[in-house]
Design an enzyme around this catalytic site. Structure first.
Site, PDB file in Angstrom:
ATOM      1  CD  GLU A 108      -2.484   1.317   2.995  1.00  0.00           C
ATOM      2  OE1 GLU A 108      -3.954   2.146   3.048  1.00  0.00           O
ATOM      3  OE2 GLU A 108      -2.489   0.260   3.506  1.00  0.00           O
TER       4      GLU A 108
ATOM      5  CE  LYS B 135      -6.889   1.472   3.258  1.00  0.00           C
ATOM      6  NZ  LYS B 135      -5.677   1.690   4.434  1.00  0.00           N
TER       7      LYS B 135
ATOM      8  CB  CYS C 289      -4.666  -2.247   3.909  1.00  0.00           C
ATOM      9  SG  CYS C 289      -3.901  -2.382   5.659  1.00  0.00           S
TER      10      CYS C 289
END
Length: 314
Positions: free
Chosen positions: A41, A112, A145
């Site tokens: 990430e 995200k 993540c």
């Protein structure tokens, strides 16, 4: 399918140096016969970017400097690469994004959705639950993540047709056990192989433990890195279209009874709009009653499964 995970320590705000590391990783992945390279990430810029002007500048440089060079490397090597970095937020601001660049100039961007800790002050959250890169006969789902720790997100990617899920990550101590447990579970419950590429090193007070992994569709960890920089290469079988006929998790779903999943979230603690994970120095506590007395029990955060210590009565 042969895949590679480039576990390294991105330097904060040093796009040129991080890009050079990734481009070298593309060449190494090609030499190993991999079709896909996954990086951590925010691998292009580092994760902690608290200054707005820095975020804006790096967002522009990712698009104008990094992506053209990555596209050229993908064409030259035949390896698709998934990198992390800031990207326009889709209307305004910037997003924490995973960007897949494939041979032939194909690019897929995932922003995200669930922002962790201070990210809520830095990035605009994404609005799409999944993004999929067509790579030959394999449909590669992309997450990031913390997003993939929510069970709904990998499930939605699977329902959208993903045969493999890649998860660029910046998991920090003391969450080693969480990573080892959560992502193989996501693989098992969705009958979907999962690749997690975590970073190592330290950055502005955070310490990252690596342990990147490849889990097969049965949730078995077939390959795992250690705690230092390395290129992890693994052979993984993309998901089948039907899954295990004895389990049939996907075929036997009952969406008509899952209505509660679509209701707006309510904070578990009144007035707490942004729940956070405790730091490694904080403790988890609970209160129980024993023999008519109130007992407060605590354990170090991350000591899941350990016996709590009795620290007070009241």
């Amino acid at each position: 399918m042969r895949v590679a995970l480039l576990q390294f320590a991105p330097e904060p705000e040093r796009l040129r140096e991080n890009l050079a590391e990734i481009l070298a990783g593309v060449e190494r992945a090609a030499e190993a016969g991999a079709q896909l390279l996954v990086t951590p990430e925010m691998s292009l810029t580092g994760w902690s970017l608290p200054q707005a002007a820095v975020r804006a500048g790096l967002t522009e440089r990712v698009s104008t400097e990094a992506l053209p060079m990555l596209a050229e490397a993908a064409d030259r090597s035949g390896v698709a690469v998934v990198v992390g970095g800031p990207y326009p937020g889709g209307g305004r601001g910037q997003a924490n994004a995973a960007i897949a660049v494939a041979p032939g100039g194909r690019t897929v961007v995932y922003r995200k959705v669930h922002l962790f800790g201070p990210e809520r002050d830095w990035w605009r959250p994404g609005e799409r639950a999944h993004a999929i890169l067509e790579l030959g006969r394999t449909r590669v789902g992309i997450s990031i993540c913390y997003d993939a720790e929510f069970p709904e997100m990998p499930r939605l990617a699977r329902l959208a047709g993903a045969d493999l899920l890649v998860v660029p990550a910046t998991n920090m101590s003391p969450y080693e056990r969480d990573q080892d447990l959560i992502f193989p579970t996501r693989a098992l419950e969705n009958e979907l192989p999962v690749l997690v590429c975590n970073r190592v090193g330290s950055e502005r007070g955070w310490t990252y433990f690596g342990r990147s992994l490849a889990a097969d569709a049965r949730g078995n960890i077939v390959s795992q890195a250690g705690g230092s920089e390395e290129l992890l290469v693994a052979d993984i079988e993309p998901a089948g279209r039907t899954g295990d006929p004895h389990l049939s998790y996907l075929a036997r779903r009952r969406p008509e009874v899952y209505g509660l999943l679509t209701r707006p979230a309510e904070s578990p603690v009144a007035g707490d709009e942004a729940p956070r994970r405790p730091s490694s120095r904080e403790q988890l506590s609970s209160t129980v009653w024993k023999d008519g007395a109130r007992i407060t029990m605590t354990a170090p955060s991350g000591a899941r499964g350990h016996e709590p210590r009795e620290v007070g009565r009241g």
